[in-house]
Design a protein around this motif. Structure first.
Motif, PDB file in Angstrom:
ATOM      1  N   LEU A  50      37.600  95.175  44.436  1.00 34.22           N
ATOM      2  CA  LEU A  50      37.755  95.638  45.810  1.00 34.22           C
ATOM      3  C   LEU A  50      36.684  96.661  46.140  1.00 34.22           C
ATOM      4  O   LEU A  50      36.323  97.505  45.301  1.00 34.22           O
ATOM      5  N   PRO A  51      36.126  96.619  47.358  1.00 32.85           N
ATOM      6  CA  PRO A  51      35.139  97.630  47.767  1.00 32.85           C
ATOM      7  C   PRO A  51      35.739  99.028  47.663  1.00 32.85           C
ATOM      8  O   PRO A  51      36.890  99.249  48.064  1.00 32.85           O
ATOM      9  N   GLY A  52      34.995  99.942  47.149  1.00 37.23           N
ATOM     10  CA  GLY A  52      35.454 101.322  46.999  1.00 37.23           C
ATOM     11  C   GLY A  52      36.338 101.551  45.811  1.00 37.23           C
ATOM     12  O   GLY A  52      36.854 102.652  45.617  1.00 37.23           O
ATOM     13  N   ASP A  54      36.742 101.015  41.551  1.00 35.66           N
ATOM     14  CA  ASP A  54      35.968 100.703  40.350  1.00 35.66           C
ATOM     15  C   ASP A  54      36.657  99.660  39.467  1.00 35.66           C
ATOM     16  O   ASP A  54      36.008  99.058  38.615  1.00 35.66           O
ATOM     17  N   HIS A  55      37.964  99.493  39.666  1.00 38.42           N
ATOM     18  CA  HIS A  55      38.650  98.620  38.728  1.00 38.42           C
ATOM     19  C   HIS A  55      39.663  97.672  39.366  1.00 38.42           C
ATOM     20  O   HIS A  55      40.063  96.699  38.758  1.00 38.42           O
ATOM     21  N   ARG A  56      40.096  97.942  40.591  1.00 38.73           N
ATOM     22  CA  ARG A  56      41.123  97.082  41.193  1.00 38.73           C
ATOM     23  C   ARG A  56      40.490  95.771  41.665  1.00 38.73           C
ATOM     24  O   ARG A  56      39.441  95.737  42.286  1.00 38.73           O
ATOM     25  N   LEU A  57      41.204  94.685  41.362  1.00 38.66           N
ATOM     26  CA  LEU A  57      40.689  93.350  41.660  1.00 38.66           C
ATOM     27  C   LEU A  57      41.458  92.721  42.815  1.00 38.66           C
ATOM     28  O   LEU A  57      42.680  92.872  42.928  1.00 38.66           O
TER      29      LEU A  57
END
Length: 330
Positions: A50-52, A54-57
């Motif tokens: 996801l934009p903004g 670092d790790h969430r997809l």
């Protein structure tokens, strides 16, 4: 661990595993997913960061992921198709030159179409120096055809070219053909008839043969100049000639003994083998009406009640197996 690596195709196409499918469902339902994603989802582009974050997809719609994955392949295929088209274009001029030379070359076996047949045939007959053999099925020929053939055949006789012609028995009752036979035999030609089905064949000397190239004899023909094949076809012609009966023109006595009997037996033989009246007429060179007349006469003499019953009686009595001398009543 993702099991898709074990089920990938040999071409390296990623496969969606059960673990990956459940992870994808969760990401869709919850608007994203954390943690380590199955490798198959990443390889297929079904997840992206996801934009903004670092790790969430986030889950990617399948059609978008599919387009991103296949677009490079489509571009590669298009490039290959363009390459193929360029290669074909490069060979086009050479192919044209090849076809042009082959059309003009004297190949030992050639297919002649429609308008090519008569000029090639006339040329071969004109060059005939020793013997012209012909087999002409289909009964009597038209008066116009015979009128065109007569001057040519008489000219061949004057040049000393031997001529042998094979017809079917039905020409013995065809006036125009008999008149033609009278004139050519007076100049040395030999004519015989055969009560069998055969196809058209024209043999010039021992070098050139014309045969039909299909059911429609006028549409296409084969011109054969291959020596082994020419000799083979000559042998077939000679076998037919040996079985045929000479035609001796006598005014008022055109039919040979037992012609009607033999013709009727041939009609009945084709009938019991399942041929229609039209097919029998075509194969024996007679009219459909004549075929029907032969079958009707046989039915009356044998006392049959139907066409099927006639076939049964013929088989039971062995009519077609008996010598002609025993079958004169037919």
């Amino acid at each position: 661990m993702c099991r898709s690596q074990d089920s990938s195709t040999e071409m390296g196409t990623p496969q969606l595993c059960d673990t990956g499918l459940e992870f994808y469902r969760t990401a869709l339902a919850e608007g994203g997913a954390d943690g380590q994603a199955p490798e198959c989802l990443l390889a297929m582009g079904l997840l992206r960061v996801l934009p903004g974050s670092d790790h969430r997809l986030a889950a990617v719609p399948p059609d978008l992921a599919l387009t991103c994955l296949t677009r490079p392949l489509e571009l590669a295929v298009l490039a290959q198709q363009e390459r193929i088209a360029e290669v074909r274009t490069a060979f086009a001029a050479a192919d044209h030159a090849y076809q042009d030379v082959m059309r003009q070359a004297r190949l030992p076996i050639r297919l002649l179409a429609g308008e090519e047949i008569n000029p090639a045939l006339e040329k071969a007959v004109a060059a005939c120096a020793e013997e012209l053999r012909t087999a002409q099925p289909g009964g009597g020929r038209s008066a116009d055809h015979l009128a065109d053939a007569l001057p040519r055949d008489l000219a061949l006789a004057d040049r000393g070219v031997r001529q042998r012609t094979l017809y079917q028995h039905t020409v013995r009752s065809h006036g125009p053909t008999l008149a033609y036979i009278e004139q050519v035999t007076a100049r040395g030609a030999q004519v015989r008839t055969l009560n069998e089905v055969f196809d058209r064949m024209i043999i010039c000397d021992r070098s050139t043969v014309f045969i039909p190239a299909g059911a429609d004899r006028e549409a296409a023909a084969m011109l054969i100049e291959l020596p082994p094949l020419v000799e083979y076809l000559i042998k077939i012609y000679e076998l037919m000639w040996d079985r045929a009966e000479p035609v001796t023109y006598l005014e008022g006595h055109h039919r040979p003994p037992l012609l009607t009997d033999r013709t009727r037996q041939n009609v009945l033989r084709l009938m019991v083998n399942g041929y229609t009246d039209e097919a029998i007429a075509s194969r024996l060179g007679m009219s459909t009406r004549t075929v029907s007349s032969h079958i009707q006469k046989a039915s009356e003499l044998l006392g049959s009640r139907s066409r099927g019953h006639l076939g049964y009686i013929i088989a039971r009595e062995g009519v077609l197996d008996a010598p002609l001398a025993d079958c004169e009543r037919f």
